[in-house]
Motif scaffolding. Sequence first.
Motif, PDB file in Angstrom:
ATOM      1  N   ASP A  98       5.364 104.777  83.270  1.00 27.30           N
ATOM      2  CA  ASP A  98       5.752 103.363  83.490  1.00 27.30           C
ATOM      3  C   ASP A  98       6.976 103.471  84.441  1.00 27.30           C
ATOM      4  O   ASP A  98       7.944 104.088  83.808  1.00 27.30           O
ATOM      5  CB  ASP A  98       6.045 102.603  82.205  1.00 27.30           C
ATOM      6  CG  ASP A  98       6.653 101.319  82.429  1.00 27.30           C
ATOM      7  OD1 ASP A  98       6.994 100.937  83.308  1.00 27.30           O
ATOM      8  OD2 ASP A  98       6.495 100.408  81.462  1.00 27.30           O
TER       9      ASP A  98
ATOM     10  N   THR B 248       7.272  92.176  87.542  1.00 30.63           N
ATOM     11  CA  THR B 248       8.255  91.144  87.342  1.00 30.63           C
ATOM     12  C   THR B 248       9.685  91.578  87.636  1.00 30.63           C
ATOM     13  O   THR B 248      10.515  90.772  87.630  1.00 30.63           O
ATOM     14  CB  THR B 248       8.194  90.908  85.728  1.00 30.63           C
ATOM     15  OG1 THR B 248       6.689  90.767  85.259  1.00 30.63           O
ATOM     16  CG2 THR B 248       8.797  89.845  85.265  1.00 30.63           C
ATOM     17  N   LYS B 249       9.976  92.749  87.470  1.00 31.38           N
ATOM     18  CA  LYS B 249      11.439  93.325  87.475  1.00 31.38           C
ATOM     19  C   LYS B 249      11.761  93.687  88.953  1.00 31.38           C
ATOM     20  O   LYS B 249      11.874  92.710  89.751  1.00 31.38           O
ATOM     21  CB  LYS B 249      11.454  94.609  86.593  1.00 31.38           C
ATOM     22  CG  LYS B 249      10.738  94.285  85.159  1.00 31.38           C
ATOM     23  CD  LYS B 249      11.455  93.011  84.204  1.00 31.38           C
ATOM     24  CE  LYS B 249      10.634  92.872  83.171  1.00 31.38           C
ATOM     25  NZ  LYS B 249       9.871  94.182  82.260  1.00 31.38           N
TER      26      LYS B 249
HETATM   27  C1  LIG Z   1       8.980  94.367  81.441  1.00 33.87           C
HETATM   28  C2  LIG Z   1       8.453  95.538  80.940  1.00 33.87           C
HETATM   29  C3  LIG Z   1       7.209  95.695  80.874  1.00 33.87           C
HETATM   30  C4  LIG Z   1       6.146  94.654  80.591  1.00 33.87           C
HETATM   31  O1  LIG Z   1       5.852  93.905  81.799  1.00 33.87           O
HETATM   32  P1  LIG Z   1       5.857  92.255  81.748  1.00 33.87           P
HETATM   33  O2  LIG Z   1       5.653  91.861  83.197  1.00 33.87           O
HETATM   34  O3  LIG Z   1       6.850  91.733  80.912  1.00 33.87           O
HETATM   35  O4  LIG Z   1       4.356  91.939  81.151  1.00 33.87           O
HETATM   36  C5  LIG Z   1       6.486  97.028  80.643  1.00 33.87           C
HETATM   37  N1  LIG Z   1       7.418  98.215  80.957  1.00 33.87           N
HETATM   38  C6  LIG Z   1       8.771  98.102  81.044  1.00 33.87           C
HETATM   39  C7  LIG Z   1       9.668  99.395  81.366  1.00 33.87           C
HETATM   40  C8  LIG Z   1       9.203  96.644  81.125  1.00 33.87           C
HETATM   41  O5  LIG Z   1      10.514  96.568  81.514  1.00 33.87           O
END
Ligand SMILES: *Cc1c(COP(=O)(O)O)cnc(C)c1O
Length: 388
Positions: A184, A208-209
């Motif tokens: 990840d 998203t981030k």
């Molecule tokens: C936010 C996040 C997720 C999940 O992603 P979503 O877009 O909220 O479903 C997975 N891994 C990490 C490290 C995250 O910060």
Amino acid sequence: MTDASSRDLQHAAHLAPDTVVVSAGRPPRDHDAPVNPPVVLSSTFFGRGEVVQGDRAYGRYSNPTWDPFEETLAELEGAALPGLVFASGLAAVSAALSLIPSGGVLVMPRHSYQGSLAMAEQMAERGELKLRTVDIADTAAVTAQLGGADMLWLESPTNPMLEIAEVEALASAAHQAGALVVADNTFSTPLGQRPLAAGVDVVVHSVTKYLAGHSDVVLGAVVTSNEELRSKLLVHRSLHGAIAGPFETWLALRGVRTMALRIERSQATAGELARKLQQHPAVEAVRYPGLPEDPGHARAAAQMDGFGSIIAIQVKGGAAAADKVIDALQLWLPATSLGGVESLIERRRRHVNEPESVPENLLRLSVGIENPADLWADLEQALTAADV
Ligand SMILES: *Cc1c(COP(=O)(O)O)cnc(C)c1O
């Protein structure tokens, strides 16, 4: 893959990542063609005869708006094949976990993203897999858990403890044990590290981030250079239906255009704030891999480009004092999530699922792109106000 995308993938090998974020995923340079890819709103596509994998055909299989984003992700991660965009980071995580054979063994960091952990725990309860959680910073301890494993999950830095995994050594140990390796890469972004080059099989992102970067989109992605794995992930996406909206995907690519600039700024500010926080009397501990004293510093320096824009601090006086700091802030936004232009702060244990090994007084700071002096002034006044 279209001709345009294979041309882009070849091109990218010669370009620096901060160029790729701007240049990748553009339409062909035909006279009067748009310089940005369009948003395509269509649930179905013209076709006759047999439908095979890779055909556009229907909106759950593919959408032209996905292509430039998926090509850009592949270029950034150094993948030989286009990425796959999903409805959310967790949809991407779910697809990656589906690569574990039924009843197989998953080795996962105990401080993984809590949604990923919760999903793995739920799958374990249902007998779909066996879960072994580990301290991912302890290479020997992780390696000892790899016997009979089907998948090693990597997060580095971890959320929210910011532990650093020895990515290359762990990927190689996992492969020796016959396990697939998934990383990840949300926290570090492909600008900070490229797990595929370190031997990882599949990279997962919460788009998203940092990739989307403006806290206005929920989206995820998976990237791999392995055709067989990509094909399985694509089938999973098409059948389970967690597909990305065209508008969200377009916004994500728009966000990627400024990612290098955003991270350059937020990372520099994070380094500065981490040093200042270390000196503040209301702060008990600071975790940031860029600090020379941080336990993950040497590893992070060796395997990452930059140390990221997330800081974890422990506030003296426990959870109550930590909550007081948050209440006293005026510029920092009290909200979960990370990786947006605005600075966010959160006491992680307010989430009931957060592991108990995360201290009650731990605040996670996602540093944004505001003026660094303004960010520090706000933090300083809030820490001083809470220091009773
Ligand atoms: C936010 C996040 C997720 C999940 O992603 P979503 O877009 O909220 O479903 C997975 N891994 C990490 C490290 C995250 O910060």
